[in-house]
Design a protein around this motif. Structure first.
Motif, short mmCIF file in Angstrom:
data_model
loop_
_atom_site.label_atom_id
_atom_site.label_comp_id
_atom_site.label_asym_id
_atom_site.label_seq_id
_atom_site.Cartn_x
_atom_site.Cartn_y
_atom_site.Cartn_z
N HIS A 81 0.84 -1.19 0.00
CA HIS A 81 0.00 0.00 0.00
C HIS A 81 0.88 1.24 0.00
CE1 HIS A 81 -3.64 -2.25 0.62
NE2 HIS A 81 -3.28 -2.70 1.81
N PRO A 82 0.40 2.35 -0.57
CA PRO A 82 1.16 3.60 -0.51
C PRO A 82 1.22 4.09 0.94
CG PRO A 82 -1.00 3.97 -1.48
CD PRO A 82 -0.86 2.50 -1.31
N ALA A 83 2.27 4.86 1.24
CA ALA A 83 2.46 5.37 2.60
C ALA A 83 1.26 6.19 3.06
CB ALA A 83 3.75 6.19 2.67
N TRP A 84 0.68 6.99 2.16
CA TRP A 84 -0.45 7.83 2.59
C TRP A 84 -1.61 6.97 3.07
CZ3 TRP A 84 -5.17 7.25 0.35
CH2 TRP A 84 -5.24 6.77 -0.96
N TYR A 85 -1.80 5.79 2.47
CA TYR A 85 -2.89 4.91 2.89
C TYR A 85 -2.60 4.33 4.28
CZ TYR A 85 -6.38 1.25 3.01
OH TYR A 85 -7.42 0.45 3.38
N LEU A 86 -1.38 3.93 4.51
CA LEU A 86 -1.00 3.44 5.84
C LEU A 86 -1.18 4.54 6.88
CD1 LEU A 86 2.18 1.43 4.83
CD2 LEU A 86 -0.15 0.55 5.17
N ASN A 87 -0.88 5.77 6.49
CA ASN A 87 -1.07 6.90 7.40
C ASN A 87 -2.53 7.10 7.77
OD1 ASN A 87 1.68 7.39 7.44
ND2 ASN A 87 1.58 9.05 5.96
N ILE A 88 -3.44 6.99 6.80
CA ILE A 88 -4.86 7.21 7.13
C ILE A 88 -5.43 6.05 7.93
CG2 ILE A 88 -5.28 8.75 5.17
CD1 ILE A 88 -6.98 6.38 3.98
N GLN A 89 -4.83 4.87 7.81
CA GLN A 89 -5.27 3.77 8.65
C GLN A 89 -4.94 4.06 10.11
OE1 GLN A 89 -3.38 0.45 6.45
NE2 GLN A 89 -5.47 -0.35 6.29
N ALA A 90 -3.82 4.73 10.34
CA ALA A 90 -3.40 5.09 11.70
C ALA A 90 -4.13 6.33 12.21
CB ALA A 90 -1.89 5.31 11.75
#
Length: 149
Positions: A81-90
């Motif tokens: 997954h792109p980093a921005w997606y991992l960020n929104i999961q957090a």
């Protein structure tokens, strides 16, 4: 994504990518960068880094559907997954800029029930998403940004 690669076939202007895209979009309030290649429109998504707590801004193709903004976490079909997606999961609290309008929003991954319709809407805008899905085993997430009003 590089800084500037290629030229737009329609108007022979440089095609914006990555940090340069963000910079020009911000400097011009979206006059440069909102309208992108092949008739697409791009928003700027600012997330909070899940590891650093720092703000990160990414230009993403979007489509407005029923007052919500839909984006795709394709990462070009990469296995991760792109980093921005991992960020929104957090932390799903984000800031979006669409043209000159900047607003807070809540990001969520489309449910299994709504994903097929939203995927279809997004592949109308950027057919390459179907090719990206074929190159990875992960299900590419579709993300909905709900503006905080």
């Amino acid at each position: 994504m590089g800084i500037l690669r290629g030229m737009s076939e329609a108007n022979r202007e440089p095609i914006l990518y990555g940090p340069e895209h963000v910079r020009r979009y911000r400097e011009t309030n979206g006059a440069e960068g909102h309208h992108w290649v092949r008739g697409t429109t791009v928003l700027l998504l600012t997330t909070t880094g899940r590891k650093t707590g720092e703000k990160h801004t990414t230009p993403l193709i979007y489509r407005e559907i029923d007052g919500r903004y839909v984006i795709v976490a394709s990462n070009g079909g990469a296995e991760n997954h792109p980093a921005w997606y991992l960020n929104i999961q957090a932390d799903p609290a984000v800031v979006a800029q669409v043209g000159s309008e900047m607003f807070p929003a809540l990001a969520s991954t489309a449910s299994d029930a709504e994903r097929p319709m939203l995927w279809s809407e997004m592949t109308e805008v950027w057919p390459d998403y179907d090719d990206y899905q074929k190159t990875t085993d992960r299900i590419i997430p579709v993300v909905v940004l709900e503006p905080n009003t």
